[in-house]
Design an enzyme around this catalytic site. Structure first.
Site, PDB file in Angstrom:
ATOM      1  N   LYS A  71      64.521  15.659   7.325  1.00 29.50           N
ATOM      2  CA  LYS A  71      63.815  16.946   7.356  1.00 29.50           C
ATOM      3  C   LYS A  71      63.500  17.425   8.769  1.00 29.50           C
ATOM      4  CE  LYS A  71      63.618  18.736   4.278  1.00 29.50           C
ATOM      5  NZ  LYS A  71      64.806  19.471   3.713  1.00 29.50           N
ATOM      6  N   GLY A  73      66.063  19.113  10.287  1.00 32.90           N
ATOM      7  CA  GLY A  73      67.089  20.134  10.446  1.00 32.90           C
ATOM      8  C   GLY A  73      68.488  19.614  10.213  1.00 32.90           C
ATOM      9  N   ASN A  75      70.394  19.292   7.489  1.00 28.43           N
ATOM     10  CA  ASN A  75      71.286  20.116   6.674  1.00 28.43           C
ATOM     11  C   ASN A  75      71.687  21.401   7.391  1.00 28.43           C
ATOM     12  OD1 ASN A  75      71.647  18.919   3.818  1.00 28.43           O
ATOM     13  ND2 ASN A  75      69.492  18.586   4.277  1.00 28.43           N
ATOM     14  N   HIS A 123      70.736   9.426   8.763  1.00 23.53           N
ATOM     15  CA  HIS A 123      69.307   9.559   9.092  1.00 23.53           C
ATOM     16  C   HIS A 123      68.824   8.361   9.908  1.00 23.53           C
ATOM     17  CE1 HIS A 123      68.773  13.166   6.906  1.00 23.53           C
ATOM     18  NE2 HIS A 123      68.821  12.651   5.694  1.00 23.53           N
ATOM     19  N   ARG A 145      62.499  17.532  15.235  1.00 20.94           N
ATOM     20  CA  ARG A 145      61.622  18.639  14.884  1.00 20.94           C
ATOM     21  C   ARG A 145      60.197  18.219  15.206  1.00 20.94           C
ATOM     22  NH1 ARG A 145      61.548  21.200   8.741  1.00 20.94           N
ATOM     23  NH2 ARG A 145      60.534  23.188   9.255  1.00 20.94           N
ATOM     24  N   SER A 153      57.382  19.237   5.688  1.00 19.69           N
ATOM     25  CA  SER A 153      58.682  19.476   5.053  1.00 19.69           C
ATOM     26  C   SER A 153      59.123  18.245   4.259  1.00 19.69           C
ATOM     27  CB  SER A 153      59.721  19.813   6.120  1.00 19.69           C
ATOM     28  OG  SER A 153      60.978  20.074   5.527  1.00 19.69           O
ATOM     29  N   TYR A 208      64.955  21.436  16.367  1.00 21.81           N
ATOM     30  CA  TYR A 208      64.897  22.481  15.342  1.00 21.81           C
ATOM     31  C   TYR A 208      64.363  23.775  15.940  1.00 21.81           C
ATOM     32  CZ  TYR A 208      63.542  24.505  10.772  1.00 21.81           C
ATOM     33  OH  TYR A 208      63.391  25.304   9.667  1.00 21.81           O
ATOM     34  N   LYS A 265      61.379  26.942   3.262  1.00 23.19           N
ATOM     35  CA  LYS A 265      60.863  28.072   4.047  1.00 23.19           C
ATOM     36  C   LYS A 265      61.646  28.301   5.332  1.00 23.19           C
ATOM     37  CE  LYS A 265      55.999  28.284   2.612  1.00 23.19           C
ATOM     38  NZ  LYS A 265      54.595  28.237   3.126  1.00 23.19           N
TER      39      LYS A 265
END
Length: 308
Positions: A71, A73, A75, A123, A145, A153, A208, A265
């Site tokens: 989480k 970034g 994807n 990851h 991030r 997230s 990110y 979001k």
């Protein structure tokens, strides 16, 4: 021939996902994670056989590898990678991007058949990468991030993802996150390990927030890191397809049955909606302890994005 192989691979993947969803419905939350070499992984997505296969993966020097704590970034950059590689290979960009620790021997066979540049991700942090990635100096793009938005997230993602354990509350998840008792371990441990390699010539760290500030510049920076010369038109087209809205609209195609919760979001600063003042102070202290004064800490612009 390759497109037919990709279609068969996608159909097989869909069947596997449906099987995993059925199995997940029978498990208790504590059964959703396994510990391998001291690190927690999602039990259904990363069974022991996959993790052993991951360690044996045969990288190539010209591969495009993405590494990112969950989480941060991942994807988003996957989509950019896929479109950059498609522009270089001059194909339709429909080839699926593989998360290596999710993959068994059959998937690795498919990856081995792909022409270069191959695109895949993980990851895992530097010390858990397959040995061949290090030995062959495969270039690795690392995505980070700010930790407050990352925690929020990750929490929402786990609450929605049927193959990950959910938490009774945000407060419970925050404690687990800060203790590193979540899948792929501690954000801060991962950051500290990548900080050691921030100046390696085959490693580049991007954030990110940097991509949110200037996506076209980020695409160009990524392409140049991998030695690709793309036209202004190609870069602008890749950036246009890589906006949050474009990816969200296309999520069912790119992320199959999981598409409806991969893109929530896509904003910076959402942490303010969940963090208590006490939690914010705890995170501030952790950042100060681990990353203050480091190059990665500076790239994260913590004071700008994480201070109220």
């Amino acid at each position: 021939m390759e497109s037919e192989q990709a279609e068969r691979f996608t159909a097989t993947l869909e069947d596997k996902l449906q099987s995993l969803l059925t199995k997940a419905s029978t498990l208790q939350p504590e059964e959703m994670l396994i510990r391998h070499n001291g690190l927690l992984y999602p039990a259904l997505l990363c069974p022991e056989d996959n993790l052993r296969q991951f360690a044996k993966f045969d990288a190539r020097p010209e591969d495009m590898c993405i590494a990112s704590y969950p989480k941060c970034g991942f994807n988003w950059v996957n989509q950019l990678f896929r479109d950059i590689a498609a522009a270089v290979r001059k194909d339709d960009g429909q080839r699926k991007i593989i998360l290596l620790e999710f993959s068994g021997a059959d998937t690795h066979q498919v990856i081995n058949s792909y022409p270069s540049p191959r695109v895949y991700g993980t990851h895992c942090h530097y010390e858990n990468l397959p040995a061949s990635v290090i030995e062959k100096k495969t270039k690795v793009l690392v995505v980070f991030r700010n930790p407050k938005d990352n925690a929020v997230s990750y929490y929402h993602f786990c609450q929605k993802h049927p193959l990950l354990p959910n938490s009774a509350s945000w407060d419970e998840f925050f404690k687990e996150y800060m203790a590193g008792e979540v899948a792929w371990g501690s954000y801060f441990d991962s950051a500290l390990i990548w900080e050691k390699h921030i100046d390696d010539e085959h490693v580049m760290i991007i954030t990110y927030e940097e991509l949110k500030e200037n996506l076209i510049g980020g695409v160009q920076k990524i392409a140049e890191f991998y030695g690709f010369s793309l036209s202004v038109e190609q870069i602008e087209n890749i950036a246009r397809k890589g906006t949050f809205q474009a990816m969200s609209d296309n999520s069912q195609e790119t992320h199959s049955i999981f598409g409806n919760f991969f893109f929530r979001k896509g904003v910076v600063g959402d942490w303010r909606n969940l963090f208590t003042e006490e939690q914010s102070r705890e995170m501030d202290a952790k950042f100060e302890e681990c990353l203050a004064g480091t190059k990665l800490g500076a790239k994260l612009k913590y004071d700008l994005y994480c201070k109220t």
